[in-house]
Design an enzyme around this catalytic site. Structure first.
Site, mmCIF file in Angstrom:
data_model
loop_
_atom_site.group_PDB
_atom_site.id
_atom_site.type_symbol
_atom_site.label_atom_id
_atom_site.label_comp_id
_atom_site.label_asym_id
_atom_site.label_seq_id
_atom_site.Cartn_x
_atom_site.Cartn_y
_atom_site.Cartn_z
ATOM 1 N N LYS A 243 70.230 70.795 40.246
ATOM 2 C CA LYS A 243 70.146 69.820 39.202
ATOM 3 C C LYS A 243 70.461 68.354 39.443
ATOM 4 C CE LYS A 243 69.180 73.045 35.612
ATOM 5 N NZ LYS A 243 69.333 73.379 34.230
ATOM 6 N N ARG A 277 72.234 80.903 36.907
ATOM 7 C CA ARG A 277 70.820 80.851 37.226
ATOM 8 C C ARG A 277 70.652 79.965 38.625
ATOM 9 N NH1 ARG A 277 66.098 77.681 36.373
ATOM 10 N NH2 ARG A 277 63.934 79.012 36.178
#
Length: 296
Positions: A243, A277
């Site tokens: 991210k 995840r």
């Protein structure tokens, strides 16, 4: 006056069955592998309509040994445009078929905000719903989840101004009084709505939504205070892989954020995550083996 749901000390269910597998919370950290059936994934691993790329990604992903695979056909990066249900289905149904062809017993979650997509995906073989809107975007999603009885990941997010930087999409100008407490309060609202629709508490997993309606600094603070969310009495799924806040900290593009992603995943385990995840399943499983020995 804002709705303030009471934090009722409810013990987390001991386990959750997803497809053929029983996930025993607390035994170890479970790994959800990402399969992006999109042409515009922020992480650069989207396979879109390329059948050969899909088959290669599935082989690599399954062979690395995830506990379940999360299939999505719509990019949810900051600023991404929504796609219609038919476009999403054209992308995800072949991906479900490919996973099932490679491993009949692999649990699959469908990453979608649309009840119509979730319903078709479940018929095709998906075992769980992962809704980044927390079942807010489609009023029929909660009814579907309750009717099918499949596990549901409720993710926290806020709508906010998205900007694009050289390191990826980010949110700016988002205000939280206390990001962990605010996420818990708003997360409990999602839980109450799901329960009111008939979804069983033991079927719910909560995702605090790292990167969704939060600035890079707020993402870091939320990870640091993740243990606050354990008060919700739900298993926690945390997605930090590749991210943009990791890009901000390391200066690296999405496909070169493995070390940062592993560090953030280990930190999440230390502060209460039950599942992570990720895009890089093999490396994460090895990191989680060490993290579990240290923190469980």
């Amino acid at each position: 006056m804002a709705f303030e749901p009471a934090v009722v000390q409810v013990e987390k269910a001991p386990s959750l069955r997803i497809g053929t597998r029983e996930l025993a919370w607390g035994a170890r950290t479970y790994v959800m592998g990402v399969l992006n059936a999109t042409p515009d994934s922020f992480s650069g691993d989207g396979v879109a309509a390329d059948r050969e790329a899909l088959e290669r990604r599935v082989r690599v992903l399954v062979d690395e040994g995830p506990d379940l695979i999360d299939i999505g056909g719509e990019s949810t990066r900051p600023g991404a445009a929504m796609v219609d249900a038919e476009t999403e289905l054209v992308r995800v149904l072949p991906a479900i078929e490919a996973v099932r062809a490679h491993d009949l017993d692999m649990p699959i979650s469908i990453d979608t905000r649309k009840a119509a997509v979730a319903e078709r995906a479940i018929v095709a073989g998906a075992d769980a719903i992962n809704d980044v809107s927390g079942m807010r975007d489609d009023p029929e999603m909660a009814e579907l989840a309750a009717g099918t009885g499949v596990p549901v990941v409720l993710m926290h997010s806020r709508r906010a101004r998205a900007v694009t930087t050289k390191l990826g999409g980010q949110y700016r100008g988002v205000q939280y009084d206390d990001v962990a407490r605010d996420v818990m309060r708003e997360g409990l609202e999602l839980v109450e709505t799901a329960l009111a629709a008939g979804v069983a508490r033991q079927a719910l997993v909560f995702d605090p939504g790292i990167g969704f309606g939060k600035t890079p600094a707020q993402n870091v603070e939320l990870l640091r205070k993740l243990e606050v969310l354990c008060e919700m009495g739900l298993p926690l799924l945390v997605g930090v892989s590749r991210k943009s806040f990791i890009g901000e900290l390391t200066g690296r593009p999405p496909d070169d954020r493995l070390e940062g992603s592993l560090a953030a995943a280990v930190a999440a385990v230390a502060t209460g995550a039950d599942m992570v995840r990720v895009h890089d399943v093999g490396a994460t499983r090895r990191a989680m083996a060490v993290a579990d020995a240290l923190y469980r």
